[in-house]
Structure formats: structure tokens, C-alpha cells
Motif scaffolding. Sequence first.
Motif, PDB file in Angstrom:
ATOM      1  N   GLU A   1      -9.390 -19.576   3.765  1.00 37.53           N
ATOM      2  CA  GLU A   1      -7.871 -19.089   3.725  1.00 37.53           C
ATOM      3  C   GLU A   1      -7.741 -18.437   2.367  1.00 37.53           C
ATOM      4  N   LEU A   2      -8.231 -18.988   1.140  1.00 36.66           N
ATOM      5  CA  LEU A   2      -8.231 -18.639  -0.060  1.00 36.66           C
ATOM      6  C   LEU A   2      -8.617 -17.250  -0.066  1.00 36.66           C
ATOM      7  N   GLN A   3      -9.821 -17.220   0.282  1.00 37.92           N
ATOM      8  CA  GLN A   3     -10.543 -15.813   0.271  1.00 37.92           C
ATOM      9  C   GLN A   3      -9.794 -14.788   1.156  1.00 37.92           C
ATOM     10  N   LEU A   4      -9.179 -15.074   2.268  1.00 36.22           N
ATOM     11  CA  LEU A   4      -8.255 -14.091   3.051  1.00 36.22           C
ATOM     12  C   LEU A   4      -7.141 -13.763   2.409  1.00 36.22           C
ATOM     13  N   GLU A   5      -6.520 -14.613   1.479  1.00 41.40           N
ATOM     14  CA  GLU A   5      -5.435 -14.195   0.729  1.00 41.40           C
ATOM     15  C   GLU A   5      -5.705 -13.414  -0.449  1.00 41.40           C
ATOM     16  N   THR A   6      -7.072 -13.822  -0.991  1.00 41.75           N
ATOM     17  CA  THR A   6      -7.471 -13.009  -2.275  1.00 41.75           C
ATOM     18  C   THR A   6      -7.604 -11.481  -1.558  1.00 41.75           C
ATOM     19  N   LEU A   7      -8.396 -11.219  -0.515  1.00 40.37           N
ATOM     20  CA  LEU A   7      -8.644 -10.049  -0.038  1.00 40.37           C
ATOM     21  C   LEU A   7      -7.294  -9.169   0.548  1.00 40.37           C
ATOM     22  N   GLU A   8      -6.478  -9.946   1.051  1.00 38.51           N
ATOM     23  CA  GLU A   8      -4.911  -9.692   1.271  1.00 38.51           C
ATOM     24  C   GLU A   8      -4.484  -8.962   0.031  1.00 38.51           C
ATOM     25  N   ALA A   9      -4.509  -9.860  -0.905  1.00 40.14           N
ATOM     26  CA  ALA A   9      -3.613  -9.542  -2.270  1.00 40.14           C
ATOM     27  C   ALA A   9      -4.472  -8.282  -2.965  1.00 40.14           C
ATOM     28  N   GLU A  10      -5.860  -8.073  -2.762  1.00 45.79           N
ATOM     29  CA  GLU A  10      -6.492  -6.822  -3.266  1.00 45.79           C
ATOM     30  C   GLU A  10      -6.224  -5.762  -2.287  1.00 45.79           C
ATOM     31  N   ALA A  11      -6.169  -5.853  -1.199  1.00 41.12           N
ATOM     32  CA  ALA A  11      -5.921  -4.762  -0.231  1.00 41.12           C
ATOM     33  C   ALA A  11      -4.523  -4.368  -0.482  1.00 41.12           C
ATOM     34  N   MET A  12      -3.478  -5.245  -0.637  1.00 40.17           N
ATOM     35  CA  MET A  12      -2.170  -4.601  -0.826  1.00 40.17           C
ATOM     36  C   MET A  12      -1.996  -4.140  -2.288  1.00 40.17           C
ATOM     37  N   GLY A  13      -2.780  -4.575  -3.393  1.00 40.61           N
ATOM     38  CA  GLY A  13      -2.874  -3.828  -4.389  1.00 40.61           C
ATOM     39  C   GLY A  13      -3.415  -2.680  -4.395  1.00 40.61           C
ATOM     40  N   ALA A  14      -4.490  -2.357  -3.485  1.00 43.63           N
ATOM     41  CA  ALA A  14      -5.029  -1.038  -3.304  1.00 43.63           C
ATOM     42  C   ALA A  14      -4.359  -0.149  -2.785  1.00 43.63           C
ATOM     43  N   VAL A  15      -3.299  -0.456  -1.622  1.00 40.55           N
ATOM     44  CA  VAL A  15      -2.515   0.090  -0.858  1.00 40.55           C
ATOM     45  C   VAL A  15      -1.347   0.591  -1.836  1.00 40.55           C
ATOM     46  N   ASN A  16      -1.068  -0.288  -2.785  1.00 36.66           N
ATOM     47  CA  ASN A  16       0.187   0.046  -3.748  1.00 36.66           C
ATOM     48  C   ASN A  16      -0.316   1.013  -5.078  1.00 36.66           C
ATOM     49  N   ALA A  17      -1.679   0.706  -5.079  1.00 34.35           N
ATOM     50  CA  ALA A  17      -2.146   1.587  -6.222  1.00 34.35           C
ATOM     51  C   ALA A  17      -2.309   3.307  -5.619  1.00 34.35           C
ATOM     52  N   VAL A  18      -2.713   3.199  -4.347  1.00 34.68           N
ATOM     53  CA  VAL A  18      -2.717   4.567  -3.636  1.00 34.68           C
ATOM     54  C   VAL A  18      -1.288   5.190  -3.469  1.00 34.68           C
ATOM     55  N   ALA A  19      -0.219   4.138  -3.064  1.00 37.53           N
ATOM     56  CA  ALA A  19       1.009   4.564  -3.094  1.00 37.53           C
ATOM     57  C   ALA A  19       1.539   5.244  -4.146  1.00 37.53           C
ATOM     58  N   ASP A  20       1.315   4.234  -5.289  1.00 33.68           N
ATOM     59  CA  ASP A  20       1.869   4.696  -6.714  1.00 33.68           C
ATOM     60  C   ASP A  20       1.161   5.981  -7.394  1.00 33.68           C
ATOM     61  N   ALA A  21      -0.112   6.381  -6.997  1.00 35.85           N
ATOM     62  CA  ALA A  21      -0.853   7.573  -7.189  1.00 35.85           C
ATOM     63  C   ALA A  21      -0.226   8.728  -6.514  1.00 35.85           C
ATOM     64  N   ALA A  22       0.034   8.548  -5.239  1.00 40.02           N
ATOM     65  CA  ALA A  22       0.734   9.519  -4.299  1.00 40.02           C
ATOM     66  C   ALA A  22       1.823   9.904  -4.845  1.00 40.02           C
ATOM     67  N   GLY A  23       2.815   8.743  -5.318  1.00 39.20           N
ATOM     68  CA  GLY A  23       4.171   9.076  -5.608  1.00 39.20           C
ATOM     69  C   GLY A  23       4.234   9.776  -6.833  1.00 39.20           C
ATOM     70  N   ARG A  24       3.199   9.762  -7.836  1.00 41.54           N
ATOM     71  CA  ARG A  24       3.300  10.357  -8.837  1.00 41.54           C
ATOM     72  C   ARG A  24       2.534  11.963  -8.753  1.00 41.54           C
ATOM     73  N   SER A  25       1.899  12.056  -7.715  1.00 38.74           N
ATOM     74  CA  SER A  25       1.227  13.241  -7.615  1.00 38.74           C
ATOM     75  C   SER A  25       2.279  13.992  -6.720  1.00 38.74           C
ATOM     76  N   GLY A  26       3.370  13.486  -6.081  1.00 39.45           N
ATOM     77  CA  GLY A  26       4.278  14.039  -5.147  1.00 39.45           C
ATOM     78  C   GLY A  26       3.725  14.167  -3.662  1.00 39.45           C
ATOM     79  N   VAL A  27       2.655  13.668  -3.633  1.00 39.76           N
ATOM     80  CA  VAL A  27       2.280  13.573  -1.978  1.00 39.76           C
ATOM     81  C   VAL A  27       2.870  12.475  -1.318  1.00 39.76           C
ATOM     82  N   GLN A  28       3.306  12.727  -0.143  1.00 44.39           N
ATOM     83  CA  GLN A  28       3.962  11.482   0.655  1.00 44.39           C
ATOM     84  C   GLN A  28       2.866  10.782   1.625  1.00 44.39           C
ATOM     85  N   VAL A  29       3.141   9.510   1.386  1.00 41.75           N
ATOM     86  CA  VAL A  29       2.116   8.579   2.283  1.00 41.75           C
ATOM     87  C   VAL A  29       2.627   8.255   3.459  1.00 41.75           C
ATOM     88  N   SER A  30       2.100   8.632   4.446  1.00 38.39           N
ATOM     89  CA  SER A  30       2.800   7.997   5.970  1.00 38.39           C
ATOM     90  C   SER A  30       2.411   6.739   6.513  1.00 38.39           C
TER      91      SER A  30
END
Length: 123
Positions: free
Chosen positions: A94-123
Motif C-alpha cells: 500500500e505504501l508503494q502504491l501511494e508512492t507510485l500514485e504520488a509520483e504519477a500525480m507529480g508527473a501529471v502536474n509537472a506535465v500540466a504545469d509545463a503545458a500551461g507555461r507553454s500555452g498548450v491545453q492538456v485535455s
Amino acid sequence: EILHHDHDELTGAYLAPLLVYVGNLQRSSETQHSVILELTSLVHSLHSSLEMSRSNLETQAVESRLAVDAIAAVAGERTQTYEMERSQYMQHMELQLETLEAEAMGAVNAVADAAGRSGVQVS
């Protein structure tokens, strides 16, 4: 003298078989007494053997119950150990799953932040 002779013959004729019969009767009685003593000894021996067997069976029954109880205790301990290990493993996963979920959410947020800065919309 004839009377004396007849008396001796009658005595011999009746007394001799009677003495033989009494002797045979005495020997038969002694034989029966000997057989009775042997049978009594055998009965006592069988009784002792029976008591010893009964005692051995009782001892074996107690030892068997103790062995079964010991096996049950070990099985209970192993079950408890298994349950603890399983619980620890589930917590780890369960801890590994939470860690992976947090890493995945961090990656999604990083992609969203990067897309927001570049003006690309992520759907």
C-alpha cells in the motif's frame, strides 16, 4: 483255616481294587490340584499383563494428546506469523502504491504545469 483263607481271598478280592481305586483317586486329585494351581498362576499373569497394557495405553493416550496440543500450538503460531507477515506485506505494498500514485500525480502536474507555461491545453 478255611475261613481264614476265604477271609484273605475276600479281603484281597475287594480290598485290592478298593486300594487301587483310592490310589487312582488320590493321583487324580493331585493332578487336578496341580492344574488348578497352574491355571491360577496363568490368570494372575494374564491379569498383570492386562493391567500393564492398560497402563501403557493410558500413557500413550496422554502422550498423544500432548503431541496433538503441541502441534496445534505450532500451527497456531505459524498461522499468526503468516498473518503478521501478510499484514506487513500488504502495508508495504500500500505504501508503494501511494508512492507510485504520488509520483504519477507529480508527473501529471509537472506535465500540466509545463503545458500551461507553454500555452498548450492538456485535455
